[in-house]
Enzyme design. Sequence first.
Site, PDB file in Angstrom:
ATOM      1  N   GLU A 126       0.841  -1.206   0.000  1.00  0.00           N
ATOM      2  CA  GLU A 126       0.000   0.000   0.000  1.00  0.00           C
ATOM      3  C   GLU A 126       0.879   1.260   0.000  1.00  0.00           C
ATOM      4  O   GLU A 126       1.879   1.323   0.713  1.00  0.00           O
ATOM      5  CB  GLU A 126      -0.883   0.012   1.258  1.00  0.00           C
ATOM      6  CG  GLU A 126      -1.813   1.210   1.330  1.00  0.00           C
ATOM      7  CD  GLU A 126      -2.581   1.293   2.661  1.00  0.00           C
ATOM      8  OE1 GLU A 126      -2.150   0.703   3.665  1.00  0.00           O
ATOM      9  OE2 GLU A 126      -3.616   1.986   2.675  1.00  0.00           O
ATOM     10  N   LYS A 156      -9.413   2.698  -2.312  1.00  0.00           N
ATOM     11  CA  LYS A 156      -9.648   2.097  -0.990  1.00  0.00           C
ATOM     12  C   LYS A 156     -11.017   2.525  -0.463  1.00  0.00           C
ATOM     13  O   LYS A 156     -11.304   3.720  -0.337  1.00  0.00           O
ATOM     14  CB  LYS A 156      -8.529   2.571  -0.065  1.00  0.00           C
ATOM     15  CG  LYS A 156      -8.568   2.061   1.355  1.00  0.00           C
ATOM     16  CD  LYS A 156      -7.241   2.408   2.037  1.00  0.00           C
ATOM     17  CE  LYS A 156      -7.200   2.097   3.502  1.00  0.00           C
ATOM     18  NZ  LYS A 156      -5.862   2.364   4.081  1.00  0.00           N
ATOM     19  N   CYS A 212      -5.765  -2.505   2.116  1.00  0.00           N
ATOM     20  CA  CYS A 212      -5.488  -2.550   3.551  1.00  0.00           C
ATOM     21  C   CYS A 212      -6.712  -2.724   4.457  1.00  0.00           C
ATOM     22  O   CYS A 212      -7.191  -3.826   4.639  1.00  0.00           O
ATOM     23  CB  CYS A 212      -4.667  -1.332   3.967  1.00  0.00           C
ATOM     24  SG  CYS A 212      -3.951  -1.581   5.612  1.00  0.00           S
TER      25      CYS A 212
HETATM   26  N1  LIG Z   1      -3.201   1.519   6.117  1.00  0.00           N
HETATM   27  C1  LIG Z   1      -4.202   1.027   6.830  1.00  0.00           C
HETATM   28  O1  LIG Z   1      -5.341   1.061   6.425  1.00  0.00           O
HETATM   29  N2  LIG Z   1      -3.865   0.508   8.028  1.00  0.00           N
HETATM   30  C2  LIG Z   1      -4.828   0.163   8.993  1.00  0.00           C
HETATM   31  C3  LIG Z   1      -4.350  -0.865   9.922  1.00  0.00           C
HETATM   32  C4  LIG Z   1      -4.905  -2.215   9.659  1.00  0.00           C
HETATM   33  O2  LIG Z   1      -5.849  -2.345   8.889  1.00  0.00           O
HETATM   34  O3  LIG Z   1      -4.396  -3.161  10.236  1.00  0.00           O
END
Ligand SMILES: NC(=O)NCCC(=O)O
Length: 379
Positions: free
Chosen positions: A119, A196, A233
């Site tokens: 990401e 996203k 993510c």
């Molecule tokens: N970049 C992101 O969405 N991180 C969130 C943490 C997770 O989903 O574990």
Amino acid sequence: MADAEWKSLEECLEKHLPLPDLQEVKRVLYGKELRKLDLPREAFEAASREDFELQGYAFEAAEEQLRRPRIVHVGLVQNRTPLPADAPVAEQVSALHRRIKAIVEVAAMCGVNIICFQEAWTMPFAFCTREKLPWTEFAESAEDGPTTRFCQKLAKNHDMVVVSPILERDSEHGDVLWNTAVVISNSGAVLGKTRKNHIPRVGDFNESTYYMEGNLGHPVFQTQFGRISVNICYGRHHPLNWLMYSINGAEIIFNPSATIGALSESLWPIEARNAAIANHCFTCAINRVGTVNVFLCSFKAHQDFGYFYGSSYVAAPDGSRTPGLSRSQDGLLVAKLDLNLCQQVNDVWNFKMTGRYEMYARELAEAVKPNYRPTIVKE
Ligand SMILES: NC(=O)NCCC(=O)O
């Protein structure tokens, strides 16, 4: 919370369990044992020269009479940011381009057809800082920004589909920022982009002031090597997000991520694997490595953000999965998939037949209404 010194769950199990126990533990934790891929020696030599880990595994499917095997090799890349976060923005981006180019060259030696990076791969993970500059300067056009042009060259040179998750600036629409994955065909053409859908608001993963919730739905990209989609993510915590990519026909769902040990390491082996099982598809979970070095951050507490634990892996519709890459090292994981496995598992478990989507569609349509009253039966 373990940092780089704890290499991986797999290494720990191998070190401490007697062989018969290890086999049973692996059977339960990883599903059926996967064959190691016989990757070229030059690929291992190049990986060692470039100081990254290289692993490869094969997922087999049963032979069919009417369909030929549908073999595709996917590559998952996890990496640190090579330069400190206070280096000039352009230098940081160039250093990352150089690093990724070296890894993609090894992927090409291994016959990878589709590769996906982590990401927001062109930048340090800076969303925790709450500061805008210089981090928003990493945002680029998805259609013709320098990173997309760089990936187009890689794709064409190596006949490889490239999934490139970036921070996108959409200058044609008010300069809005998005967390986007650009999908580039092996011809070198930009096939499209996906954004996203779910933004974290958990602790320092509060990314909502940096980019907007995706507005492109759940596109699936038909590539020469199979139908793919990208669940970025935080979307992996949302089963409906995976479901919609699958309903739209995804055979492989990539999950490029950035997440730390204290928050999610115990969820990591479960979520993408469960999504592969629930949706009869392959999932590819990718996490970055190292500590966040955004020491320009003005909030003291946010300077010690936590440890990005890598551990990227691939899971199959039958619940089997590869071991994870290391928690501490840059790495390339190559997996050979036979996409026929998706339909074969569907025919055994048939969750698409038993899913009762019409019932949930009706009930959810009611449940989201402001005046909805949950059905709770009381004495
Ligand atoms: N970049 C992101 O969405 N991180 C969130 C943490 C997770 O989903 O574990």
